[in-house]
Write a protein that holds these residues in place. Structure first.
Motif, PDB file in Angstrom:
ATOM      1  N   LEU A  15     -12.176  19.115  34.108  1.00 43.01           N
ATOM      2  CA  LEU A  15     -12.078  17.910  34.452  1.00 43.01           C
ATOM      3  C   LEU A  15     -11.812  16.661  33.680  1.00 43.01           C
ATOM      4  O   LEU A  15     -11.310  15.616  33.076  1.00 43.01           O
ATOM      5  CB  LEU A  15     -12.925  17.640  35.575  1.00 43.01           C
ATOM      6  CG  LEU A  15     -12.447  17.900  36.638  1.00 43.01           C
ATOM      7  CD1 LEU A  15     -13.549  18.235  37.756  1.00 43.01           C
ATOM      8  CD2 LEU A  15     -11.365  18.111  37.935  1.00 43.01           C
ATOM      9  N   ARG A  16     -13.707  17.034  32.594  1.00 41.73           N
ATOM     10  CA  ARG A  16     -13.084  16.086  31.271  1.00 41.73           C
ATOM     11  C   ARG A  16     -11.301  15.337  30.266  1.00 41.73           C
ATOM     12  O   ARG A  16     -11.501  15.111  30.174  1.00 41.73           O
ATOM     13  CB  ARG A  16     -13.964  16.215  30.448  1.00 41.73           C
ATOM     14  CG  ARG A  16     -15.565  15.447  30.654  1.00 41.73           C
ATOM     15  CD  ARG A  16     -16.732  16.407  29.924  1.00 41.73           C
ATOM     16  NE  ARG A  16     -18.007  15.638  30.503  1.00 41.73           N
ATOM     17  CZ  ARG A  16     -18.789  16.170  29.728  1.00 41.73           C
ATOM     18  NH1 ARG A  16     -19.231  17.102  29.775  1.00 41.73           N
ATOM     19  NH2 ARG A  16     -20.692  15.995  29.945  1.00 41.73           N
ATOM     20  N   GLN A  17     -11.325  16.942  30.393  1.00 44.62           N
ATOM     21  CA  GLN A  17     -10.068  16.890  29.207  1.00 44.62           C
ATOM     22  C   GLN A  17      -8.837  16.467  30.404  1.00 44.62           C
ATOM     23  O   GLN A  17      -8.211  16.189  29.454  1.00 44.62           O
ATOM     24  CB  GLN A  17      -9.963  18.451  28.750  1.00 44.62           C
ATOM     25  CG  GLN A  17     -10.495  18.852  27.374  1.00 44.62           C
ATOM     26  CD  GLN A  17     -10.767  18.275  26.454  1.00 44.62           C
ATOM     27  OE1 GLN A  17     -10.212  17.907  26.039  1.00 44.62           O
ATOM     28  NE2 GLN A  17     -12.230  17.688  25.905  1.00 44.62           N
ATOM     29  N   GLU A  18      -8.707  16.720  31.640  1.00 45.79           N
ATOM     30  CA  GLU A  18      -7.809  16.067  32.041  1.00 45.79           C
ATOM     31  C   GLU A  18      -7.514  14.653  32.036  1.00 45.79           C
ATOM     32  O   GLU A  18      -5.900  14.245  31.931  1.00 45.79           O
ATOM     33  CB  GLU A  18      -7.852  16.600  33.640  1.00 45.79           C
ATOM     34  CG  GLU A  18      -7.171  18.627  33.616  1.00 45.79           C
ATOM     35  CD  GLU A  18      -6.710  18.604  35.438  1.00 45.79           C
ATOM     36  OE1 GLU A  18      -6.627  17.735  36.167  1.00 45.79           O
ATOM     37  OE2 GLU A  18      -7.886  19.441  35.663  1.00 45.79           O
ATOM     38  N   SER A  54     -14.153  13.164  42.588  1.00 44.47           N
ATOM     39  CA  SER A  54     -13.724  12.363  43.086  1.00 44.47           C
ATOM     40  C   SER A  54     -12.898  11.141  42.080  1.00 44.47           C
ATOM     41  O   SER A  54     -12.217  11.150  42.630  1.00 44.47           O
ATOM     42  CB  SER A  54     -15.169  11.132  43.693  1.00 44.47           C
ATOM     43  OG  SER A  54     -14.438  10.629  44.350  1.00 44.47           O
ATOM     44  N   GLU A  55     -13.344  10.737  40.952  1.00 45.27           N
ATOM     45  CA  GLU A  55     -12.435  10.361  39.790  1.00 45.27           C
ATOM     46  C   GLU A  55     -11.015  10.909  39.665  1.00 45.27           C
ATOM     47  O   GLU A  55     -10.502  10.044  39.769  1.00 45.27           O
ATOM     48  CB  GLU A  55     -12.915  10.164  38.547  1.00 45.27           C
ATOM     49  CG  GLU A  55     -12.483   9.101  37.383  1.00 45.27           C
ATOM     50  CD  GLU A  55     -13.296   9.289  36.711  1.00 45.27           C
ATOM     51  OE1 GLU A  55     -12.672   8.893  34.977  1.00 45.27           O
ATOM     52  OE2 GLU A  55     -14.126  10.148  36.112  1.00 45.27           O
ATOM     53  N   LYS A  56     -11.005  12.033  39.507  1.00 40.58           N
ATOM     54  CA  LYS A  56      -9.614  12.592  39.310  1.00 40.58           C
ATOM     55  C   LYS A  56      -8.756  12.018  40.674  1.00 40.58           C
ATOM     56  O   LYS A  56      -7.585  12.016  40.089  1.00 40.58           O
ATOM     57  CB  LYS A  56      -9.762  14.463  39.348  1.00 40.58           C
ATOM     58  CG  LYS A  56      -8.312  15.322  39.365  1.00 40.58           C
ATOM     59  CD  LYS A  56      -8.527  16.636  39.129  1.00 40.58           C
ATOM     60  CE  LYS A  56      -7.237  17.500  38.944  1.00 40.58           C
ATOM     61  NZ  LYS A  56      -7.287  18.545  38.954  1.00 40.58           N
ATOM     62  N   ASP A  57      -9.504  12.436  41.643  1.00 36.23           N
ATOM     63  CA  ASP A  57      -9.377  12.406  43.153  1.00 36.23           C
ATOM     64  C   ASP A  57      -7.634  10.377  43.322  1.00 36.23           C
ATOM     65  O   ASP A  57      -6.963  10.525  43.553  1.00 36.23           O
ATOM     66  CB  ASP A  57      -9.849  12.383  44.489  1.00 36.23           C
ATOM     67  CG  ASP A  57      -9.557  13.704  44.590  1.00 36.23           C
ATOM     68  OD1 ASP A  57      -9.108  14.897  44.324  1.00 36.23           O
ATOM     69  OD2 ASP A  57     -10.942  13.836  45.516  1.00 36.23           O
ATOM     70  N   LYS A  62      -4.077   6.574  41.927  1.00 36.49           N
ATOM     71  CA  LYS A  62      -3.555   5.172  41.999  1.00 36.49           C
ATOM     72  C   LYS A  62      -1.912   5.878  40.671  1.00 36.49           C
ATOM     73  O   LYS A  62      -1.388   4.884  40.801  1.00 36.49           O
ATOM     74  CB  LYS A  62      -5.001   4.820  40.700  1.00 36.49           C
ATOM     75  CG  LYS A  62      -4.120   3.928  39.802  1.00 36.49           C
ATOM     76  CD  LYS A  62      -5.194   3.559  39.157  1.00 36.49           C
ATOM     77  CE  LYS A  62      -5.354   2.350  38.044  1.00 36.49           C
ATOM     78  NZ  LYS A  62      -6.308   1.562  37.676  1.00 36.49           N
ATOM     79  N   MET A  63      -2.185   6.799  40.309  1.00 33.47           N
ATOM     80  CA  MET A  63      -0.489   7.395  40.175  1.00 33.47           C
ATOM     81  C   MET A  63       0.226   7.549  40.775  1.00 33.47           C
ATOM     82  O   MET A  63       0.821   6.892  40.638  1.00 33.47           O
ATOM     83  CB  MET A  63      -1.108   8.911  39.266  1.00 33.47           C
ATOM     84  CG  MET A  63      -1.550   8.473  37.857  1.00 33.47           C
ATOM     85  SD  MET A  63      -0.937   7.666  36.328  1.00 33.47           S
ATOM     86  CE  MET A  63      -0.410   8.352  35.852  1.00 33.47           C
TER      87      MET A  63
END
Length: 205
Positions: A15-18, A54-57, A62-63
């Protein structure tokens, strides 16, 4: 428990890398101190994983919102949304990219199009005001005004209210510019005719 630690830390790293591909990754799991492999530590890592998910979601949402705004603005401006999306992908904001850089590029492009929309809207409103005044001055018949009625309705519209595809395209604005120029020319000719008649009347006195 070691396997659970490995699975959680792998997901965290992924997830960090994404989201932040340029960020230096943390030390690999194999270097972890065995004394830290406790249930409390595992719960901490799982909580951090949930935070990242949650941040990814939120980033995906946002995108999607930015993409929707970009497509809406480009449509109103008479541009091809797909061409803009392709240019962004060529610049590095690929499909599914939720990194900081991708979000920043999309935000910048969406704002650029909103600025263009506001600029064209102001230009069109200025032209429409001039056109309405000239119509009134020249007693322009309704049938000549009819093809511009849709444009004239936008004179008092807010930015969010102008959503029709092509409403602020270069072609649409060019047509109103041409109508204003035609009316200005007609006004000039009538003024010359009126002046000529007045001069003729004065000579007859």
């Amino acid at each position: 428990m070691c396997r659970q630690f490995a699975e959680v830390t792998e997901l965290i790293d992924r997830l960090r890398q994404e989201m932040r591909p340029g960020e230096r990754p943390p030390p690999p799991f194999v270097d972890a101190d065995p004394e830290n492999l406790t249930m409390n530590r595992l719960q901490e890592l799982r909580a951090h994983l949930r935070h990242l998910q949650s941040e990814k979601d939120n980033r995906i949402k946002k995108m999607a919102e930015l993409t929707s705004s970009l497509h809406a603005s480009s449509s109103v401006l008479g541009m091809d949304p797909q061409e803009i999306t392709t240019s962004l992908q060529e610049a590095g904001a690929g499909a599914g990219d939720i990194s900081d850089g991708a979000i920043a590029r999309l935000e910048s492009e969406a704002e650029r199009l909103r600025e263009a929309k506001r600029g064209r809207m102001q230009r069109l409103q200025d032209l429409v005001v001039a056109m309405l005044e000239l119509w009134s001055l020249m007693d322009t018949p309704p049938e000549e005004q009819s093809r511009f009625q849709g444009v004239a309705c936008n004179v008092a519209a807010s930015e969010d209210e102008i959503t029709e595809p092509g409403a602020l395209s270069a072609t649409a604005i060019g047509e109103v510019e041409a109508e204003v120029a035609r009316l200005e020319g007609l006004k000039g000719r009538r003024m010359k005719d009126l002046l000529a008649r007045k001069r003729g009347e004065l000579r007859e006195i």
